[in-house]
Design a protein around this motif. Sequence first.
Motif, mmCIF file in Angstrom:
data_model
loop_
_atom_site.group_PDB
_atom_site.id
_atom_site.type_symbol
_atom_site.label_atom_id
_atom_site.label_comp_id
_atom_site.label_asym_id
_atom_site.label_seq_id
_atom_site.Cartn_x
_atom_site.Cartn_y
_atom_site.Cartn_z
ATOM 1 N N ARG A 156 0.833 -1.208 0.000
ATOM 2 C CA ARG A 156 0.000 0.000 0.000
ATOM 3 C C ARG A 156 0.868 1.259 0.000
ATOM 4 N N ALA A 157 1.927 1.270 0.807
ATOM 5 C CA ALA A 157 2.809 2.440 0.853
ATOM 6 C C ALA A 157 3.464 2.685 -0.497
ATOM 7 N N ASN A 158 3.959 1.624 -1.132
ATOM 8 C CA ASN A 158 4.564 1.767 -2.451
ATOM 9 C C ASN A 158 3.559 2.260 -3.476
ATOM 10 N N LEU A 159 2.335 1.721 -3.405
ATOM 11 C CA LEU A 159 1.324 2.092 -4.387
ATOM 12 C C LEU A 159 0.968 3.567 -4.275
ATOM 13 N N ILE A 160 0.681 4.034 -3.060
ATOM 14 C CA ILE A 160 0.286 5.433 -2.899
ATOM 15 C C ILE A 160 1.441 6.353 -3.256
ATOM 16 N N ARG A 161 2.645 5.970 -2.889
ATOM 17 C CA ARG A 161 3.804 6.765 -3.273
ATOM 18 C C ARG A 161 3.911 6.880 -4.785
ATOM 19 N N ASN A 162 3.685 5.764 -5.492
ATOM 20 C CA ASN A 162 3.827 5.766 -6.939
ATOM 21 C C ASN A 162 2.730 6.550 -7.639
ATOM 22 N N VAL A 163 1.487 6.423 -7.162
ATOM 23 C CA VAL A 163 0.410 7.153 -7.838
ATOM 24 C C VAL A 163 0.525 8.655 -7.588
ATOM 25 N N LEU A 164 1.165 9.063 -6.498
ATOM 26 C CA LEU A 164 1.396 10.493 -6.290
ATOM 27 C C LEU A 164 2.382 11.045 -7.324
ATOM 28 N N LEU A 165 3.263 10.193 -7.828
ATOM 29 C CA LEU A 165 4.211 10.626 -8.845
ATOM 30 C C LEU A 165 3.660 10.440 -10.251
ATOM 31 N N TYR A 166 2.983 9.325 -10.495
ATOM 32 C CA TYR A 166 2.407 9.026 -11.802
ATOM 33 C C TYR A 166 1.068 8.341 -11.551
ATOM 34 N N GLN A 167 -0.019 9.018 -11.852
ATOM 35 C CA GLN A 167 -1.324 8.588 -11.362
ATOM 36 C C GLN A 167 -1.821 7.272 -11.957
ATOM 37 N N ASP A 168 -1.333 6.870 -13.117
ATOM 38 C CA ASP A 168 -1.797 5.623 -13.717
ATOM 39 C C ASP A 168 -0.875 4.446 -13.457
ATOM 40 N N VAL A 169 0.055 4.593 -12.532
ATOM 41 C CA VAL A 169 1.045 3.543 -12.335
ATOM 42 C C VAL A 169 0.408 2.248 -11.846
ATOM 43 N N ASP A 170 -0.652 2.327 -11.040
ATOM 44 C CA ASP A 170 -1.277 1.100 -10.557
ATOM 45 C C ASP A 170 -1.919 0.316 -11.691
ATOM 46 N N GLN A 171 -2.536 1.033 -12.635
ATOM 47 C CA GLN A 171 -3.167 0.346 -13.747
ATOM 48 C C GLN A 171 -2.142 -0.203 -14.732
ATOM 49 N N VAL A 172 -1.063 0.518 -14.946
ATOM 50 C CA VAL A 172 -0.018 0.022 -15.847
ATOM 51 C C VAL A 172 0.628 -1.230 -15.269
ATOM 52 N N LEU A 173 0.963 -1.197 -13.981
ATOM 53 C CA LEU A 173 1.573 -2.367 -13.354
ATOM 54 C C LEU A 173 0.606 -3.549 -13.321
ATOM 55 N N SER A 174 -0.669 -3.271 -13.068
ATOM 56 C CA SER A 174 -1.656 -4.356 -13.081
ATOM 57 C C SER A 174 -1.739 -4.991 -14.456
ATOM 58 N N ARG A 175 -1.677 -4.151 -15.496
ATOM 59 C CA ARG A 175 -1.719 -4.675 -16.860
ATOM 60 C C ARG A 175 -0.463 -5.499 -17.174
ATOM 61 N N LEU A 176 0.677 -5.054 -16.675
ATOM 62 C CA LEU A 176 1.904 -5.810 -16.923
ATOM 63 C C LEU A 176 1.870 -7.168 -16.220
ATOM 64 N N MET A 177 1.210 -7.236 -15.065
ATOM 65 C CA MET A 177 1.123 -8.503 -14.352
ATOM 66 C C MET A 177 -0.010 -9.368 -14.893
ATOM 67 N N ILE A 178 -1.234 -8.828 -14.906
ATOM 68 C CA ILE A 178 -2.413 -9.602 -15.331
ATOM 69 C C ILE A 178 -3.280 -8.708 -16.213
ATOM 70 N N PRO A 179 -3.098 -8.745 -17.512
ATOM 71 C CA PRO A 179 -3.992 -7.978 -18.389
ATOM 72 C C PRO A 179 -5.414 -8.527 -18.305
ATOM 73 N N GLU A 180 -6.393 -7.643 -18.246
ATOM 74 C CA GLU A 180 -7.773 -8.096 -18.147
ATOM 75 C C GLU A 180 -8.327 -8.548 -19.488
ATOM 76 N N ARG A 181 -7.857 -7.977 -20.578
ATOM 77 C CA ARG A 181 -8.239 -8.442 -21.907
ATOM 78 C C ARG A 181 -7.271 -9.538 -22.342
ATOM 79 N N GLU A 182 -7.831 -10.603 -22.932
ATOM 80 C CA GLU A 182 -6.993 -11.742 -23.275
ATOM 81 C C GLU A 182 -5.986 -11.437 -24.376
#
Length: 939
Positions: free
Chosen positions: A502-528
């Motif tokens: 959680r600390a890493n996530l909030i720190r990262n989104v304060l610097l780049y707001q879409d970082v959570d979605q980009v990292l989520s896509r890199l790990m598990i893309p929702e579209r096949e």
Amino acid sequence: MSKRTGFYYYAEWVMSHHRYGLLMLLLILLSFTRNQAIAIVLSILFIGELVLRAGLMRFKRKTNPYKSSLDLKLDMLFLFFDMLALLSILATAFDVQMILGEEGAAARFLRALYLLRVLRLFRYIDMQSLMFSPGYGMFISLVVMLSFFVEGQMLWGIVIYFSVEVIIRLVLLRNMTFATRRDRLVEWGFWGVDVLATIVMVPGLTSIPYGNALRGVRLVRLLRPWMVILRNLGKVFREGDYTQEIVLVILLLAMLSITGGVVGHYTMTGFDFSQDGLRSAMDDNLFVQIWFSFRTLMAAGNLVSDPLGDGNLALFSVFSVVLGMFILSFFIGIGSSIISGLMAKLRNERLMIANHLVMIGWNSASPFIIEKLKLLSDQRFTSLKLVFLGETNKRPEELESWVTFRWGDTEDADSMERVNLGSARQALVCTDDTLSAAEELSQNLFSLLAIRQANPDIAVSYTVMGMVQPRLKSYGHMLQVGWDKAGYYNKPTVLISEPDMRANLIRNVLLYQDVDQVLSRLMIPEREDESGMHVVEWKGCIAQRSGEWFFIDNAQAIRVTEMMRRCFERGVVLIAVADIDLQVHPLTALSSDVRVTSVLGVAVDHATLYGEFEYCLNMDNVERPAVPDAGSVPALLPRRRNLRLLAVGWVGALPLMLKRLLGSFETIHVTLLDDMSKEEHLDTRDYVQGRISDMEGAEQRISVDIRRWDFSRMESLREHVRSADKVIVSRPAHVVKKPHAMVASVLSHTFSLAEEEGCRPEMFAIVDTRNQARMLQKELDRFQLDMDVNVVVPMEFYGTYAAHTSYLMYTSSSPEVYDMHRSLRYLLDSLMRGELDAGVPMALDVLPCPEHATDMDAANLFSALLQQGLIWIGFRVDTAIVADVLKPNVVMRLFPRRHEFQCLRQLEIMINPLGNPQSLAVWNHQQAHIVELIVIRRR
């Protein structure tokens, strides 16, 4: 994405879809019409499919985990079955029966060959899960009994079915881990018996001495389901203490029957007690009269038809039937209780499956983990077997129906045996949210002891709701066992801390707001059909020659930058390589020669990453146009060095988040507003200040103002909003019922205050579930807003990371594959980490896309950014074209899978610019709508 990889990807998409399986079932049934024209058409179709499946296997078999997995062996086996089935259809297509005639051994063999076309059906049946169920054992036993009476094609059909079954079981047993030596001997013993019984079923071998007896030996399989039922029935009797009640009711019934018989003997002389229609000496027998009394008590149909006849008989009949029904209700009640208890025992009976993933315990991240595990399984076109072990017999409401449920003590050996942990491939432990730090430490340690006793070599991952640092300076990790001096517990174990994440996530989104979605896509893309981060094996090296870095593979040598560009043009973005020591080397920050063992990159799947890497490595040299000057391409924007942060509500892991932010800002001022008591206010302030004082040099750079605040006093927010650069709105610490409503209320008032004060702070709303976030996003998208609002779900991101880590451990079929997956996890950890001196020196960032640029060449832009040390991995589009970008293609329409992003921000993000048809079309035709380029930079 190149045409070849795109073709193979969508071919596997189609052939692994359930609709395709139904279509094949219809075509196979159609082939039984014996129509020659239909057989010719089906032969052509099936030949094309076999060629395609063989090519797909050849394309995938060079990469792990597929190369060393059970799936490859099963695919090869099913491909062999498909070839036999094709021979059967070709026999019809060429009308071989007319040539051979209707009689003779060849004709009988042809009739057996005719049935082989059903072998194609086994590809679409999950035999791995079906074979070890009690119901399947009973079904097989019924088929064995049927085999004694049938002949001809029916008998050949049974022989073919059993032959295929024993072959599939042979492959499964050879790749199965058994909990004990006894389990291994039992399963192989059953297999040997089944092979012997199948051999003697062949019509030509029916004359073997004792052949029928040998065939009947297969009925031994009935012992397994019936022993389970009888054993649990005995437990129900012992636990429910039904013996005394049953004996009491039986004695009461016996007494009433005897009493009724004696009374009838003296009051109903001349009556036909035997009910045979004749008056005889038998009717005077006392035992016959007692038996008549018992029958009358037990059956309501024994009421006399003429109540005006014999008054004694009518009175006796009514009295006995009413009393008998009362007694019968006792038997029904006891029987229903026994059956209910038996069903409960059977529902919690030991599972007879193997190579599965076991989830132990439940916490707030568990629903997200299960959802993402299912998504990963669907994307890899595999069937994940997930078993959940809970503390109580109540199935959690969020537990999806495809998950098998068992309950028991999560630290008990019997419970571990119930989920067959000894044959499992991976265990995921979800620590309870309500535990204190001491309870969490002790329970996790004890659970590790229990898991390792049940399966010493199983990979284990923990989702921990607290910090996971070692409690002793001499310990390597939190769950180190003090008395283990032989390395017994030094096995694959991963601890995933929710506060740290959680600390890493909030720190990262304060610097780049879409970082959570980009990292989520890199790990598990929702579209096949979206790209993610993958790792593949490759044995070679990277060496420096004449001041430039080269990939070297035997006689092949190619510049690293040229290799990255070639792969980029074919839909693969190379990021880094790993060596034998699992050290990850970014391709933009090479400092020494590397003996490469694996390659990490962004692609649609493992096979595409390896296939395109190998293809580009062996390409001929091509002439390249001059790369644009660095001044003509976008550059990273300078960041603000001072941060003024307003946090409304409970943020969680605040000191840790501030520690992460120190690497990006020179000074940080935080104002924290929350509804707390005076004691809590003092404790929180002292705790935060104490943690800051422990950070070297932090007291001069960080100032924290913690205030008590009522969430209904919105006007008092004005002074804080006016001076803030960024605003975080989260749930109050003490509100349990609908805390997301508080977030929406504060966010609404903050908007108004910012407009009235003429300021434009970046806003971040933190909620608990994706549904809450989606509702807020839809509401905000209805209006044209000048301020950026990012809705974040930290627990979902945590669940994504935990699911991705656990799935990588689950698919690691060997230590080499596990180490390869560890290098991928190290890279993802580094992209999420804020420390400048830890992990792989890489970070996600974004740079603006030039507004006037509408005809940029993607490969040239990639090369130009590469000269600046930036790896271009994606872009973001504005909302004007979102509705037109993600339209499903023909394959998605005919064979639909889940293709809708849960987060609306995902609709604007494109990962891997040339990696799929949608992102390629946007780049080629909609460049004017691209607003940001997503890159990975050196730290």
